[in-house]
Design a protein around this motif. Structure first.
Motif, mmCIF file in Angstrom:
data_model
loop_
_atom_site.group_PDB
_atom_site.id
_atom_site.type_symbol
_atom_site.label_atom_id
_atom_site.label_comp_id
_atom_site.label_asym_id
_atom_site.label_seq_id
_atom_site.Cartn_x
_atom_site.Cartn_y
_atom_site.Cartn_z
ATOM 1 N N HIS A 63 4.640 -7.790 -18.710
ATOM 2 C CA HIS A 63 5.570 -8.859 -18.332
ATOM 3 C C HIS A 63 6.574 -9.140 -19.443
ATOM 4 O O HIS A 63 7.783 -9.196 -19.196
ATOM 5 N N ARG A 68 6.107 -13.553 -15.547
ATOM 6 C CA ARG A 68 5.628 -14.552 -16.509
ATOM 7 C C ARG A 68 5.657 -13.936 -17.892
ATOM 8 O O ARG A 68 5.332 -12.765 -18.051
ATOM 9 N N GLU A 86 2.740 -20.069 -2.668
ATOM 10 C CA GLU A 86 2.232 -18.695 -2.779
ATOM 11 C C GLU A 86 3.202 -17.751 -3.491
ATOM 12 O O GLU A 86 2.804 -16.710 -3.989
ATOM 13 N N GLU A 130 5.596 -23.656 -10.813
ATOM 14 C CA GLU A 130 4.634 -23.917 -9.735
ATOM 15 C C GLU A 130 5.019 -25.185 -8.971
ATOM 16 O O GLU A 130 5.018 -25.217 -7.738
ATOM 17 N N MET A 174 4.439 -18.026 -6.292
ATOM 18 C CA MET A 174 4.118 -17.942 -7.721
ATOM 19 C C MET A 174 3.429 -16.632 -8.072
ATOM 20 O O MET A 174 3.573 -16.131 -9.173
ATOM 21 N N ARG A 175 2.712 -16.053 -7.112
ATOM 22 C CA ARG A 175 2.014 -14.783 -7.381
ATOM 23 C C ARG A 175 2.997 -13.660 -7.717
ATOM 24 O O ARG A 175 2.620 -12.689 -8.357
ATOM 25 N N ARG A 176 4.245 -13.786 -7.313
ATOM 26 C CA ARG A 176 5.219 -12.712 -7.513
ATOM 27 C C ARG A 176 6.084 -12.893 -8.753
ATOM 28 O O ARG A 176 6.887 -12.023 -9.072
ATOM 29 N N THR A 177 5.944 -14.006 -9.448
ATOM 30 C CA THR A 177 6.858 -14.303 -10.547
ATOM 31 C C THR A 177 6.589 -13.483 -11.799
ATOM 32 O O THR A 177 5.463 -13.099 -12.085
ATOM 33 N N ASP A 217 8.178 -5.218 -9.748
ATOM 34 C CA ASP A 217 7.115 -4.447 -9.095
ATOM 35 C C ASP A 217 7.090 -3.018 -9.636
ATOM 36 O O ASP A 217 6.025 -2.452 -9.881
ATOM 37 N N CYS A 250 8.206 -18.750 -17.175
ATOM 38 C CA CYS A 250 8.768 -17.935 -16.093
ATOM 39 C C CYS A 250 10.281 -17.878 -16.285
ATOM 40 O O CYS A 250 10.979 -18.854 -15.984
#
Length: 138
Positions: free
Chosen positions: A89, A52, A45, A35, A47-50, A80, A61
């Protein structure tokens, strides 16, 4: 009022040594470190796609999703796809750094230019290890 009770998944267990391998090969920064990194780039923003992973009480991450300090799009496309297939994840992280078949040397993380093959392989993996549906209890 209903409570949601998650049924166990049929995913293979992710061995602890795999997290050590990822840490040694690609790094395994904490979510907070990642982050901070993206904030320093002016892109919090992302970070929403990482991807984890959840190890014990901490969130990390994996570094395999970065290329030159930014998110590597082929990894994100596969991630995705994994989310659409309901692959967790942690299991996705294990899958991407593991050989595609017994005796093979090819790992998805090393073949990111073969997206169609990797998407099919990920779908076949998800079919072999289906997640149970969540059920509601009264």
């Amino acid at each position: 009022m209903s409570n949601v009770r998650a049924e166990p998944h049929y995913w293979p267990a992710v061995p602890d040594r795999l997290w050590d391998n990822i840490r040694d090969e690609a790094t395994l920064p904490t979510a907070a470190e990642m982050e901070t990194h993206f904030r320093s780039l002016g892109e919090p923003e992302v970070m929403r796609r990482t991807v984890r992973v959840f190890i014990g009480e901490e969130t990390f991450c994996p570094g395999f999703q970065l290329q030159d300090g930014v998110l590597h799009e082929p990894v994100l496309r596969l991630f995705d796809h994994a989310m659409a297939l309901k692959v967790t994840h942690n299991v996705f992280a294990a899958w991407i750094v593991s050989p595609l078949s017994a005796g093979a040397c090819s790992r998805p993380v090393d073949m990111l230019d073969s997206m169609t093959l990797l998407q099919r392989s990920l779908a076949a993996f998800a079919d072999r290890y289906p997640a149970r549906k969540t059920t509601l209890t009264p």
